[in-house]
Design an enzyme around this catalytic site. Sequence first.
Site, PDB file in Angstrom:
ATOM      1  N   ASP A   1       0.917  -1.147  -0.149  1.00  0.00           N
ATOM      2  CA  ASP A   1      -0.087  -0.203  -0.184  1.00  0.00           C
ATOM      3  C   ASP A   1       0.714   1.274   0.032  1.00  0.00           C
ATOM      4  O   ASP A   1       2.120   1.310   0.466  1.00  0.00           O
ATOM      5  CB  ASP A   1      -0.707  -0.078   1.159  1.00  0.00           C
ATOM      6  CG  ASP A   1      -1.835   1.189   1.524  1.00  0.00           C
ATOM      7  OD1 ASP A   1      -2.122   1.776   0.535  1.00  0.00           O
ATOM      8  OD2 ASP A   1      -2.048   1.481   2.623  1.00  0.00           O
TER       9      ASP A   1
ATOM     10  N   ASP B   1      -0.169   5.182   0.967  1.00  0.00           N
ATOM     11  CA  ASP B   1      -0.717   5.875   1.974  1.00  0.00           C
ATOM     12  C   ASP B   1      -0.751   5.429   3.209  1.00  0.00           C
ATOM     13  O   ASP B   1      -1.513   4.141   3.736  1.00  0.00           O
ATOM     14  CB  ASP B   1      -2.214   6.551   1.755  1.00  0.00           C
ATOM     15  CG  ASP B   1      -2.303   7.254   0.351  1.00  0.00           C
ATOM     16  OD1 ASP B   1      -1.155   7.862  -0.164  1.00  0.00           O
ATOM     17  OD2 ASP B   1      -3.321   7.378  -0.204  1.00  0.00           O
TER      18      ASP B   1
END
Lengths: 172, 172
Positions: free
Chosen positions: B9, B11
């Site tokens: 991922d 953020d």
Amino acid sequence: MAQKRLLVDMDGVLADTYQQFFRLESNITGKKIQREDVIGVSEADAFPNYLSYVHKAGFFRDAPVIENAIEVMKKLNNVYDIFIVSSAMEFPNSLREKYDWLQEHFPFLHWKQIILCGSKIPVQGDILIDDHFKNLDYFKKTTLLYTQPHNMGRDKGHQRVNNWKEIESILL
Amino acid sequence: MAQKRLLVDMDGVLADTYQQFFRLESNITGKKIQREDVIGVSEADAFPNYLSYVHKAGFFRDAPVIENAIEVMKKLNNVYDIFIVSSAMEFPNSLREKYDWLQEHFPFLHWKQIILCGSKIPVQGDILIDDHFKNLDYFKKTTLLYTQPHNMGRDKGHQRVNNWKEIESILL
């Protein structure tokens, strides 16, 4: 019962990038390339100025929609768990353009249904509609090969579809 | 032997979006929110002006990199088949910004390794590092929950990692 996950490519399946190729090549060179001249030839080889226009702002945003794609996708969207899966990362301009293009022409699709990627290999589902063997050959389940000049003459074991009416009759 | 596919991922795992939240909220309101005030609270609830800045140009482009992420990712990239998988479609500005951010801070990743999506459900691999349960809970194989204030206090069965050094010791 869970809906089947249907992955749909953009360029050459929803977006008529060949129309863009023919038009722009003719604008640049003044020479009209005919469809029969580019059968079985990769897009990059068929259009000498390919790289100059796929990197140019507006190329993806202005692409026409392939005939009947909107009406059939609207019906499929009620029956399948649809994701748009498009190779966009090679052309960073195309990221926002593809998003905006989908918003304009396919407003019934939610942003959660859009995947812009480089390689499609990690994206899995039950059915993939695509015009490129590099994507179809890696897909583990049902594949539909959307006819475009570059893929004509061989099917490598994938079921060929020539237009959206054929997709409708197979999937609905 | 084929490399394991590792999904990472952006953020809250590579990009320090919380630093952006704290800074921008303080710029707008003059009030300094403390880390201990936002434990277990969703980002949208913790920062009253959340929506105004995630939609603003530059929010994702200017995010700092989380400590040690670059050096550990560089090592992991030699051993794993890495894909960056980021929910970006809700914020169309972020598409190009995230691409540019990765080019600047993680230039050793190829564009083929980037996937910007809405839902992550169709993207499959062997390991997922993410800070959101909405992504981890759907993942079929190994999950690593990256600690961020919003996910503290519960792990829902996922293995928690607090920093990139811990990821390094688990995966390398």
